[in-house]
Every structure is written in C-alpha cells, then in structure tokens.
Design an enzyme around this catalytic site. Structure first.
Site, short mmCIF file in Angstrom:
data_model
loop_
_atom_site.label_atom_id
_atom_site.label_comp_id
_atom_site.label_asym_id
_atom_site.label_seq_id
_atom_site.Cartn_x
_atom_site.Cartn_y
_atom_site.Cartn_z
N LYS A 1 34.05 50.98 32.41
CA LYS A 1 34.77 49.70 32.37
C LYS A 1 33.94 48.66 31.63
O LYS A 1 34.46 47.87 30.84
CB LYS A 1 35.09 49.23 33.80
CG LYS A 1 36.23 50.03 34.43
CD LYS A 1 36.35 49.81 35.94
CE LYS A 1 37.32 50.82 36.54
NZ LYS A 1 37.30 50.86 38.00
N GLN B 1 35.32 48.05 43.41
CA GLN B 1 35.30 49.48 43.11
C GLN B 1 35.47 50.28 44.40
O GLN B 1 34.69 50.14 45.33
CB GLN B 1 33.98 49.84 42.41
CG GLN B 1 33.93 51.27 41.90
CD GLN B 1 34.95 51.55 40.79
OE1 GLN B 1 35.12 50.75 39.88
NE2 GLN B 1 35.64 52.67 40.89
N ASP C 1 44.16 44.92 39.65
CA ASP C 1 44.53 46.28 40.07
C ASP C 1 45.99 46.32 40.56
O ASP C 1 46.58 47.39 40.62
CB ASP C 1 43.61 46.76 41.21
CG ASP C 1 42.51 47.69 40.70
OD1 ASP C 1 42.66 48.23 39.59
OD2 ASP C 1 41.50 47.85 41.41
#
Lengths: 376, 376
Positions: free
Chosen positions: A136, A180, A203
């Site tokens: 990422k 995460q 997300d």
C-alpha cells in the site's frame, strides 16, 4: 405403488422436512444445536428481534470438506483441452488505474496545492500484514498520495489504537484511514472501527455504508475495495453484468456480501453460496459470472463452471514453496488448470483481484480528498 | 464442422457477449442506453464511485410482460390435482402474536406504569393509506399500545411533516414512529425519513439498520416488519430455513432486499430475482422456499414451483370486485389454484403476510419501548 406412496409422503410437509434433515457429523450440527437453543429462547421471548436474525455461524470451508474433490473434473475432461480462457490481467489494469490516479493527484496538487493522504494503523508485526502495508505504501508513493503509518506494539491497549484513530480523524491532511486487519485477539475490532470517521472510512466497512450500498436509490460514500475491484475488472474487460446470472461464493462482510450487493445493483441475478449450501456446484454451474471469495485452494473445479463463464478468483491462500523467493506462493479458490478449459475469462492468483484492491484503495482515498476539498 | 466452429465461437469472449445481447424492445433497452451513457461518463471519471454502483432502474413487472403467461401451467397439469398445499394461516398466527404482545404490554403497565406508544404521520387521504392506518390503530388499541395519529393535508409542506416528526422524536411517551407511505410527489421521502430517530424507526428502513441487518456479527435495532413477518411465518410453521435454497422475487428496499438479507442470515442459500432476470421460472423451480414480493397478480404459476416448496406471497394487488363489500379484492403474486397443487405450504392473500406485518409493527414498537425503559 410403494414409490408412489413415498413420493406422496415426501411431498407432505413432514416428509419435506425429514428429507431436509442435515448430516449430524457436519459443522451444520453445531448450528442446529444452537438453533434449538434459539428455538427455546424464542418460545419465551417470541417477539424479540435477535433470534429472528438467526445465529452467526462460522463459514468454515475446510480444504478436506466434501466440497473438495481431488478427482479429475468430468466437465473439463469433456472439453476441448486446447482451448484456454482469456486471462484477465488485474496487474496491468491496476497499473493503468494507478497511473490515472497519479495524473489526477498531480492535477489536484497543481490546482489547489493539496494531495490526498492515507493513514494506516498497524498493530504488531504479522508478516502478511507487513507485506500488505508495504504494498500500500509503495502504491501510494507512486501515485503521489501521502502515506502515514502508525505502528503500535502487539501488546498495545484498545485506547492506544483508538487514540491514534481519533488523531487521524481530526487531521485535515488525512482523507482515508484504515486499520490493518486482523487485530490481535485482545482488541475489540468492531468497537475500534466504530470510532472511524465515516468520511475517512476508505475501506467502506461501516454498516451505514453497507446499508447505502444495499439500498436502491442510496449511495455509499465508499464501495469496499475488493468488491469495487471485482466490478472494475468486469467492466474494463467488457463483461456485461446486467441481466446475467452471477454467483458469489462466500458471504463475508468485507468481500462476499458487498460483492453480491454490488452485482445486484448492476442488475445481475445474484445467488450467494456459503458453507451451509448443499451441492454448491449445482448453483455455480448456472453462473455467467462467478466470484469466489472463501480462501480454500481448488474449491472451484472445472466441473463447477458453466462453459463460457467469467470467473473472478478473490481467494488467496499461502502455500509453502521453497522455490519461491518468499518461501510461499499464493493459491486462489479456483483450480486454474481445469477452469481455463471451461471458462471464457478468468483472473489469475496472484495478479488478478489483489492489485485491483490496492488500486481501489487509492481511488477511494482520492475520492475522499476530492470531497473534502470540494475539488472535482 | 460448422456446428463445432459455432460452438467454439460462442465460447470465445466475443461470442459469449453476442449471445448475451438483450432484446432491444424490452424495458432493458432503456437501461442499456443508460449504461452506454454511464460508460461514456466512466471513461472520463473512471475512478469515481457512482457509476460503479450502476444506475437505478425501475423494477417494472407489467402484468402483460413476458413473465405473465395465462396459459395452463404444464407442471400443475402433471400433478395429482387432488393434493393441496397446507395453507399458512397468517391471520390466526398474527392474532396469537398480538395476544402475546398484549400480555407483555399489560405486564409492562403493571410493573413500571408505562405502555408502548406508536405515532403515525398520515399525509393526505389516500383510501388505501386510510385503510392501512385504521388497521394499525385497531391492532394497537387491542394490544394496549398507545396510538397517536398526526394527519396533515395533501398540500402540506416538507417542513410541516418534518416538524411533526421531530416533535414525536422528542416525545418520550412515543417509542415508534412511522410515516405512512407513499407521500405525495412534492415531498422528499428520503429527506423526511432521514430525520426519524433511529431508536424509533420501527419500520427499520434506515440504511444503518439495513447495513446491520446485512452484516454478519451486527444486529439492527429493528427488522423491517414485512420481512420479519415472513420469517416468523416460516419459523412458526416449522419450516427449516438453514441450508435450504430460497428465492426472493423482487429487490425493493422495504421487502425484497431485507427479506433476502434476513434469509441469508438464517443460512439459506438465497437468489434474488428482479425484472431484468431472464427466465425467472428456471430459478424459482429450484426454490425450497419462495418469497414473492412484486405486486403482479398471478406472476408465479404452478410451473414456477418445485414440488413441495413453501411459498410466501407478499404481493397485494387490488382488483375491482362488485361482490366485495369494499368494491375490490386483493390478489397476490402467486396463482393460488395452480400453486396449491405443487407447493407443500402457501400463504393466502389476504390473510397471510398482511396481518403478520401489522403484528411485527406492534412487536417492534414493544421492543423499542422495552429498550427505552430498560425493561425486559
């Protein structure tokens, strides 16, 4: 005569349910026991909502389950074995999208002297999480998106994670935040994620976002990255979705469920399969578009596919491989060598959905920044 | 040889999509045109979310559509025509539930000197809305639930409706609020409903509620009344849901969508059919449980059913009937005379889902009051 009587008995209500009795040795049994408890509970509190929601059970798809049949696939054996499906190259598609994002970021920087910012909270040092976060970071840096990493020790408290999160919520240079996953067991994931500002939930896992994704006439702020990546893969590959039969294997909150909802919004006729589904291959064989997202290597055999189907493989399962530089390689849910003989197009693992997920994370972060600065 | 070439061509990607070309005269054509516009739009703004959500299109199921075939149903003709499905008596089930609610209300009154309160906002004088509101009032009064009606003229402003709603939001003796739909065209339904306090949204239509209904591990405050009624009907009829194939016809925000989500939470394998679905009967014929919620009389013929299926008919369509005291009678989506020869159990219209919907409204209002007073 006996056959006729049996037929009639099976069509009676009692017979119907007897026929439906489930294997007591399967994982379903646990649920049935729970269900009985729920039933007792319901008798006393018949009008309370929770029992009506049914109990959550683990969608366990063991690799040695009855779904996994290592014998040769009959349908692929009947196929013209020279014919191979087109590979949908998620890696190059993702690179193209990331280049487009980079160009938009440059444009934003030149116009308003701002760039999108993504913050990642990483708890502990899980190898896979470290690898995901590194990918990422690289993607963000290449696209000109500011990347901020907050690392916390595996022993940290819930308050420490929440404090980091609230700090990013307030930071106007941060437009997207992600925690995460998975978090260490002692941390309450739901409680922590609930603190995340909706406008920065790149997300897209907040229930309000999922509700808006599900409902006709509503729009979520963000589409979860992997489902969004799957649909982008289909659209950019020229696959018509409207009116097609789509089957999604898996109903997880982060992939299966939102992918089903998104396909339905695109007017596919969607069936969702899970670990309790009997004979899943009967259903998958009807799919024009099949998305598998359960993480069981080779679950989907050639015999599970309709000839000409488009197959999106979201599964990633690490298998030890001493020949690989990392010591392991990733396997998808779909038995590739059989599927290419039956499908018309298929995503590889790795190099299919994975890179697209990261591209969609950048896309959501850019969207968040644009909204924040009212820049279009 | 030619056949073989054609077979190969059809299995190539181009062939696959050619095969999928839709009838240009159907309602789908409108969508395809929109889709092309969307495609153009997407090229310029490829990483924005809205096009990925796809466009909303009306789920139009005209009674004279290709889905409606007035010819005799082949499967029912082959059936033993003396055999009839068990009728699932929603009316008596609802009465039983309402009696249970009444008993709980009495208990609450005796224990804490409080009763649940339901407020209904009715705009205009639509005959059907008046009838629905009257039924709700009678049911509330019978159960000992306080019923407050706010009537507004058809010409009222959005602010007047919102003011009434905010007033009920603040009123601690009101635990459930519903705005009788549909509202007159000049009022923005979504905007008004967004003002409704989540804790009093007994209809359960808020996106946060729908998101929590969809997601594993989450719980909505309220399950929408009609889907909740459908599941109660199944559970109280002894129908096992887990592991069964369920098909829902219709994907509306208020019935089809939440019913699909709820059945999936109960571990059914769910397929959702809509007006864009080709050959819906192919899919419905696989259903152990079929829920139809589109409002097209006789859409579901006997030939659409799997022998022994359980059929829940949510459709209500008024048909002129001079012999009826009201001048009309209600028809469901299911062709009853054919379905009873194939199904194992079926809900009638009227007297099936309708009364259960009202019972579930009372149940949700009681739940809201219990939560408000922390009374269990």
């Amino acid at each position: 005569m006996i056959a006729m009587l049996r037929w009639k008995a099976e069509r009676s209500v009692g017979g119907l349910f007897k026929k439906w009795t489930l294997n007591p040795n399967s994982s379903v049994r646990r649920f049935r026991n729970n269900s009985s408890r729920s039933e007792n509970h319901r008798r006393h509190h018949i009008i309370r909502s929770p029992p009506l929601l049914s109990l959550d059970i683990l969608d366990a798809w063991p690799a040695n389950s009855t779904h996994y049949d290592p014998s040769p696939s009959p349908s692929s054996a009947h196929c013209n074995d020279k014919w191979t499906a087109r590979l949908i190259d998620g890696k190059s598609m993702a690179e193209k999208i990331q280049a487009e994002i980079a160009s938009e970021v440059t444009n934003m920087k030149e116009s308003i002297r701002k760039v999108p910012g993504l913050a990642v909270i990483l708890v502990g040092e899980r190898k896979d999480s470290l690898a995901y976060v590194r990918n990422k970071r690289i993607a963000c840096e290449e696209a000109g998106i500011r990347f901020v990493l907050k690392e916390l020790p595996v022993s940290c408290t819930e308050d420490e994670v929440t404090d980091a999160l609230l700090c990013f919520n307030k930071d106007s240079s941060i437009h997207g935040i992600l925690v995460q996953l998975p978090l260490p067991m002692h941390l309450n994931e739901e409680k922590i994620l609930n603190e995340l500002s909706l406008e920065k939930d790149v997300d897209g896992f907040h229930p309000l976002n999922i509700g808006n994704l599900a409902m006709i006439g509503r729009e979520p702020l963000f589409i979860p990255c992997t489902p969004k990546g799957c649909i982008e893969l289909l659209i950019r590959s020229g696959v018509e979705i409207s009116g097609k039969k789509a089957v999604v294997i898996g109903r997880s909150n982060i992939v299966g469920l939102p992918t089903s909802l998104l396909l339905q919004r695109h007017h596919a006729t969607v069936s969702t399969i899970h670990a309790i589904t009997d004979n899943p291959e009967e259903i998958t064989r009807q799919a024009d578009i099949l998305v598998s997202a359960v993480g069981v290597p080779n679950l989907v055999r050639g015999s599970w596919l309709k000839p000409g189907a488009v197959v999106i493989d979201v599964g990633t399962f690490p298998i030890k491989d001493p020949n690989n530089i990392n010591g392991y390689r990733l396997m998808g849910d779909v038995c590739m060598e059989e599927a290419v003989l039956v499908a018309s197009a298929i995503t590889p693992v790795p190099g299919g959905v994975g890179p697209m997920t990261i591209a969609m994370l950048l896309s959501n972060t850019l969207d968040a920044a644009k909204r924040s600065y009212n820049f279009h």
